[in-house]
Design a protein around this motif. Structure first.
Motif, PDB file in Angstrom:
ATOM      1  N   PHE A 184      34.182  46.376  42.451  1.00 12.68           N
ATOM      2  CA  PHE A 184      35.548  46.660  42.008  1.00 12.68           C
ATOM      3  C   PHE A 184      35.484  47.426  40.690  1.00 12.68           C
ATOM      4  CE2 PHE A 184      36.381  42.659  44.446  1.00 12.68           C
ATOM      5  CZ  PHE A 184      37.223  43.210  45.397  1.00 12.68           C
ATOM      6  N   PRO A 185      36.230  48.541  40.576  1.00 14.10           N
ATOM      7  CA  PRO A 185      36.238  49.273  39.308  1.00 14.10           C
ATOM      8  C   PRO A 185      36.720  48.370  38.181  1.00 14.10           C
ATOM      9  CG  PRO A 185      37.713  50.295  40.930  1.00 14.10           C
ATOM     10  CD  PRO A 185      37.129  49.102  41.578  1.00 14.10           C
ATOM     11  N   SER A 186      35.957  48.303  37.097  1.00 15.66           N
ATOM     12  CA  SER A 186      36.234  47.314  36.057  1.00 15.66           C
ATOM     13  C   SER A 186      36.689  47.953  34.760  1.00 15.66           C
ATOM     14  CB  SER A 186      34.968  46.501  35.790  1.00 15.66           C
ATOM     15  OG  SER A 186      35.168  45.622  34.701  1.00 15.66           O
ATOM     16  N   GLN A 187      37.719  47.356  34.139  1.00 20.29           N
ATOM     17  CA  GLN A 187      38.157  47.741  32.795  1.00 20.29           C
ATOM     18  C   GLN A 187      37.782  46.641  31.805  1.00 20.29           C
ATOM     19  OE1 GLN A 187      39.719  50.426  31.326  1.00 20.29           O
ATOM     20  NE2 GLN A 187      39.171  51.510  33.190  1.00 20.29           N
ATOM     21  N   SER A 188      36.858  45.773  32.205  1.00 19.60           N
ATOM     22  CA  SER A 188      36.545  44.601  31.393  1.00 19.60           C
ATOM     23  C   SER A 188      35.062  44.603  31.036  1.00 19.60           C
ATOM     24  CB  SER A 188      36.920  43.352  32.171  1.00 19.60           C
ATOM     25  OG  SER A 188      36.155  43.328  33.354  1.00 19.60           O
ATOM     26  N   ASN A 189      34.531  43.450  30.659  1.00 16.13           N
ATOM     27  CA  ASN A 189      33.098  43.362  30.346  1.00 16.13           C
ATOM     28  C   ASN A 189      32.336  42.636  31.440  1.00 16.13           C
ATOM     29  OD1 ASN A 189      34.055  40.794  29.903  1.00 16.13           O
ATOM     30  ND2 ASN A 189      32.740  40.413  28.123  1.00 16.13           N
ATOM     31  N   PHE A 190      32.876  42.715  32.666  1.00 13.18           N
ATOM     32  CA  PHE A 190      32.169  42.129  33.813  1.00 13.18           C
ATOM     33  C   PHE A 190      32.413  42.983  35.039  1.00 13.18           C
ATOM     34  CE2 PHE A 190      36.324  40.149  33.365  1.00 13.18           C
ATOM     35  CZ  PHE A 190      36.867  40.315  34.623  1.00 13.18           C
ATOM     36  N   LEU A 191      31.587  42.759  36.038  1.00 12.71           N
ATOM     37  CA  LEU A 191      31.687  43.544  37.261  1.00 12.71           C
ATOM     38  C   LEU A 191      31.566  42.600  38.449  1.00 12.71           C
ATOM     39  CD1 LEU A 191      31.803  46.658  37.983  1.00 12.71           C
ATOM     40  CD2 LEU A 191      29.391  46.421  38.526  1.00 12.71           C
ATOM     41  N   GLU A 211      65.376  32.486  42.553  1.00 18.57           N
ATOM     42  CA  GLU A 211      66.137  31.831  41.471  1.00 18.57           C
ATOM     43  C   GLU A 211      65.390  30.635  40.884  1.00 18.57           C
ATOM     44  OE1 GLU A 211      67.205  30.126  45.320  1.00 18.57           O
ATOM     45  OE2 GLU A 211      67.088  32.193  44.574  1.00 18.57           O
ATOM     46  N   ARG A 212      64.386  30.112  41.606  1.00 19.64           N
ATOM     47  CA  ARG A 212      63.603  28.986  41.066  1.00 19.64           C
ATOM     48  C   ARG A 212      62.451  29.462  40.169  1.00 19.64           C
ATOM     49  NH1 ARG A 212      64.509  27.894  46.252  1.00 19.64           N
ATOM     50  NH2 ARG A 212      62.491  28.723  46.883  1.00 19.64           N
ATOM     51  N   THR A 213      62.120  30.745  40.232  1.00 18.03           N
ATOM     52  CA  THR A 213      60.968  31.267  39.494  1.00 18.03           C
ATOM     53  C   THR A 213      61.222  31.231  37.984  1.00 18.03           C
ATOM     54  OG1 THR A 213      60.593  32.790  41.315  1.00 18.03           O
ATOM     55  CG2 THR A 213      59.347  33.196  39.290  1.00 18.03           C
ATOM     56  N   ARG A 214      60.282  30.638  37.256  1.00 14.21           N
ATOM     57  CA  ARG A 214      60.406  30.611  35.787  1.00 14.21           C
ATOM     58  C   ARG A 214      59.436  31.605  35.140  1.00 14.21           C
ATOM     59  NH1 ARG A 214      62.298  25.362  34.037  1.00 14.21           N
ATOM     60  NH2 ARG A 214      64.037  24.929  35.429  1.00 14.21           N
ATOM     61  N   ILE A 215      58.230  31.711  35.716  1.00 19.22           N
ATOM     62  CA  ILE A 215      57.183  32.532  35.089  1.00 19.22           C
ATOM     63  C   ILE A 215      56.448  33.340  36.154  1.00 19.22           C
ATOM     64  CG2 ILE A 215      55.055  32.505  33.685  1.00 19.22           C
ATOM     65  CD1 ILE A 215      55.814  29.733  32.698  1.00 19.22           C
ATOM     66  N   VAL A 216      56.135  34.592  35.818  1.00 18.17           N
ATOM     67  CA  VAL A 216      55.142  35.350  36.589  1.00 18.17           C
ATOM     68  C   VAL A 216      53.932  35.530  35.689  1.00 18.17           C
ATOM     69  CG1 VAL A 216      54.586  37.466  37.826  1.00 18.17           C
ATOM     70  CG2 VAL A 216      56.929  36.586  37.870  1.00 18.17           C
ATOM     71  N   TRP A 217      52.760  35.151  36.200  1.00 19.94           N
ATOM     72  CA  TRP A 217      51.509  35.251  35.433  1.00 19.94           C
ATOM     73  C   TRP A 217      50.760  36.487  35.895  1.00 19.94           C
ATOM     74  CZ3 TRP A 217      50.738  31.186  31.948  1.00 19.94           C
ATOM     75  CH2 TRP A 217      51.513  30.026  32.154  1.00 19.94           C
ATOM     76  N   LEU A 218      50.528  37.425  34.987  1.00 15.01           N
ATOM     77  CA  LEU A 218      49.765  38.626  35.322  1.00 15.01           C
ATOM     78  C   LEU A 218      48.500  38.646  34.472  1.00 15.01           C
ATOM     79  CD1 LEU A 218      52.693  41.250  35.248  1.00 15.01           C
ATOM     80  CD2 LEU A 218      51.820  39.988  37.233  1.00 15.01           C
ATOM     81  N   CYS A 219      47.400  38.992  35.081  1.00 17.31           N
ATOM     82  CA  CYS A 219      46.122  39.027  34.364  1.00 17.31           C
ATOM     83  C   CYS A 219      45.632  40.463  34.399  1.00 17.31           C
ATOM     84  CB  CYS A 219      45.137  38.086  35.066  1.00 17.31           C
ATOM     85  SG  CYS A 219      43.614  37.807  34.165  1.00 17.31           S
ATOM     86  N   ASN A 220      45.563  41.105  33.225  1.00 23.57           N
ATOM     87  CA  ASN A 220      45.317  42.549  33.196  1.00 23.57           C
ATOM     88  C   ASN A 220      44.378  42.925  32.054  1.00 23.57           C
ATOM     89  OD1 ASN A 220      45.810  45.093  34.350  1.00 23.57           O
ATOM     90  ND2 ASN A 220      47.288  45.590  32.739  1.00 23.57           N
ATOM     91  N   PRO A 221      43.119  43.301  32.295  1.00 21.79           N
ATOM     92  CA  PRO A 221      42.443  43.354  33.588  1.00 21.79           C
ATOM     93  C   PRO A 221      42.318  41.962  34.221  1.00 21.79           C
ATOM     94  CG  PRO A 221      41.132  44.478  31.891  1.00 21.79           C
ATOM     95  CD  PRO A 221      42.242  43.783  31.196  1.00 21.79           C
ATOM     96  N   ASN A 222      42.274  41.965  35.558  1.00 23.05           N
ATOM     97  CA  ASN A 222      42.230  40.691  36.270  1.00 23.05           C
ATOM     98  C   ASN A 222      40.832  40.078  36.241  1.00 23.05           C
ATOM     99  OD1 ASN A 222      43.397  38.653  37.955  1.00 23.05           O
ATOM    100  ND2 ASN A 222      42.334  39.564  39.717  1.00 23.05           N
ATOM    101  N   ASN A 223      40.797  38.797  35.958  1.00 23.54           N
ATOM    102  CA  ASN A 223      39.582  38.009  36.109  1.00 23.54           C
ATOM    103  C   ASN A 223      39.754  37.247  37.418  1.00 23.54           C
ATOM    104  OD1 ASN A 223      37.350  36.419  35.808  1.00 23.54           O
ATOM    105  ND2 ASN A 223      37.981  35.437  33.906  1.00 23.54           N
ATOM    106  N   PRO A 224      38.868  37.367  38.404  1.00 26.11           N
ATOM    107  CA  PRO A 224      37.492  37.847  38.328  1.00 26.11           C
ATOM    108  C   PRO A 224      37.222  39.264  38.816  1.00 26.11           C
ATOM    109  CG  PRO A 224      37.787  36.689  40.394  1.00 26.11           C
ATOM    110  CD  PRO A 224      39.136  36.729  39.723  1.00 26.11           C
ATOM    111  N   THR A 225      38.232  40.072  39.163  1.00 22.89           N
ATOM    112  CA  THR A 225      37.906  41.363  39.778  1.00 22.89           C
ATOM    113  C   THR A 225      37.711  42.490  38.760  1.00 22.89           C
ATOM    114  OG1 THR A 225      40.270  41.708  40.161  1.00 22.89           O
ATOM    115  CG2 THR A 225      38.981  40.882  42.024  1.00 22.89           C
ATOM    116  N   GLY A 226      38.267  42.345  37.549  1.00 26.15           N
ATOM    117  CA  GLY A 226      38.069  43.366  36.509  1.00 26.15           C
ATOM    118  C   GLY A 226      39.004  44.549  36.638  1.00 26.15           C
ATOM    119  N   THR A 227      39.862  44.546  37.663  1.00 24.43           N
ATOM    120  CA  THR A 227      40.758  45.675  37.919  1.00 24.43           C
ATOM    121  C   THR A 227      41.996  45.599  37.027  1.00 24.43           C
ATOM    122  OG1 THR A 227      41.841  44.363  39.612  1.00 24.43           O
ATOM    123  CG2 THR A 227      40.081  45.832  40.344  1.00 24.43           C
TER     124      THR A 227
END
Ligand SMILES: *Cc1c(COP(=O)(O)O)cnc(C)c1O
Length: 366
Positions: A297-304, A150-166
């Motif tokens: 890590f399998p990457s969907q980004s421009n880094f590996l 009940e205290r949670t205001r925000i969930v931050w999702l990084c997609n693709p994730n930096n630094p893993t690229g997944t």
């Protein structure tokens, strides 16, 4: 002088090592920077001409709502104009979101390990970050939903994730959204969106049309190659945009940045070229790493992100001496990994040759 309690002990952001600094310190003339996920192909040629046209207006403040860029970007994305808000980089939008929605006693859920600006901005507001470990470099959305209360205001999702690229898929995100209560905002940072090729990647703009909790972050810093200008944007419910506008600096997206972004947006051929070259570069690097038995890590980004099997700081230093700047995983929570940005073909080869030398692997044959 007394600082506010929330910022005591807060780490200062550690950027990738600047090109100029490495040249100066090591006396090297040829240095390649594959450390900050910048576009190795620069930006569209349209940008330069657009900037020249803007030179008559340098004494004038920009239009705070970026109307020209807003209208074309809205059409490009297929969203209503009132769903857009611009920032001095998407970094600034992360700050604006934290400033608008967080206060002491509140909590924010994020992955451990992910882009560090979420945690920093959460802490500055005196709010509590709750970090949920990745599984094999991938967001654990089930555990993240479990961490919401009940205290949670925000969930931050990084997609693709930096630094893993997944990445996580549309069905995973839908399941997550079904589990998260109405009072929680879900920020999905898609800084690398234009590099993604996975077919089951979420269509967050479509989801956001029916789910007012979603805020999608995108940027002109990565595939559009405009990192120097600092311009990013969010797509959100109009009522959320209205709230964010209260804390937005009046002229936060500057005149040249607005103009450059508009010119870059109009050159989708350049974007396509960069996406294709990136895919090929990733493949080339991955094939070579497989030959050497190194995992990544399998990457969907421009880094590996790859596991060197040694101290990442030592590998970083060894590559640096050869004029190749990458990101050491030690500062990112991966003490034997390095994160390398996919470069131009010749830069990727130079990186692989350097890595072969630093890890005593058989020479790289293109
Ligand atoms: C690069 C990056 C950003 C920052 O982008 P700017 O628009 O340059 O501020 C945001 N999120 C992630 C995950 C990034 O990698």
């Amino acid at each position: 002088m007394k600082t506010k309690a929330a910022i005591r002990g807060l780490p200062v952001y550690q950027p990738g090592k600047p090109l100029e600094e490495v040249k100066r310190e090591l006396g090297l003339s040829q240095v390649i920077k594959l450390a900050s996920n910048e576009n190795p192909f620069g930006s569209s040629k349209n940008v330069w001409n657009a900037l020249l046209e803007e030179r008559e207006s340098l004494a004038l403040y920009p239009e705070g709502q970026a109307p020209a860029l807003r209208s074309e970007l809205a059409a490009h994305l297929g969203v209503a104009e009132e769903r857009l808000i611009f920032g001095n980089g998407s970094d600034e939008i992360i700050q604006m979101i934290a400033r608008t929605f967080l206060e002491p006693e509140s909590e924010s859920v994020m992955a451990d390990i992910t882009f560090p600006r979420y945690e920093t901005q959460v802490r500055i507001e005196g709010s509590r970050p709750v970090a949920v470990p990745l599984i094999n470099g991938v967001h654990d959305l089930e555990a993240m939903a479990d961490a919401v209360n009940e205290r949670t205001r925000i969930v931050w999702l990084c997609n693709p994730n930096n630094p893993t690229g997944t990445y996580f898929s549309e069905s995973e995100l839908r399941r997550f959204l079904n589990r998260v209560p109405e009072h929680v905002l879900v920020v999905v940072d898609e800084a690398y969106y234009e590099y993604v090729t996975a077919e089951d990647y979420p269509d967050t703009l479509a989801l956001a049309k029916t789910d007012p909790r979603l805020i999608v972050l995108r940027t002109f810093s990565k595939i559009y190659g405009l990192a120097a200008f600092r311009i990013g944007y969010a797509v959100a419910h109009p009522s959320i945009v209205t709230e964010l506008d209260r804390v937005r600096e009046p002229f936060n997206a500057n005149r040249l940045a607005q103009r450059a972004a508009l010119a870059a947006l109009r050159d989708q051929d350049f974007v396509q070229h960069c996406r294709d070259a990136n895919r090929q570069g990733l493949k080339e690097i991955e094939i070579q790493l497989d030959r050497w038995g190194l995992s990544w890590f399998p990457s969907q980004s421009n880094f590996l992100m790859l596991d060197t099997g040694r101290s990442s700081d030592e590998v970083f230093q060894c590559l640096l001496k050869r004029g190749i700047i990458v990101r050491s995983g030690s500062a990112l929570g991966y003490p034997t990994h390095i994160r390398v940005t996919v470069g131009r073909p010749e830069q990727n080869r130079q990186f692989l040759e350097g890595l072969a030398a630093c890890l005593d692997k058989p020479g790289f044959i293109a």
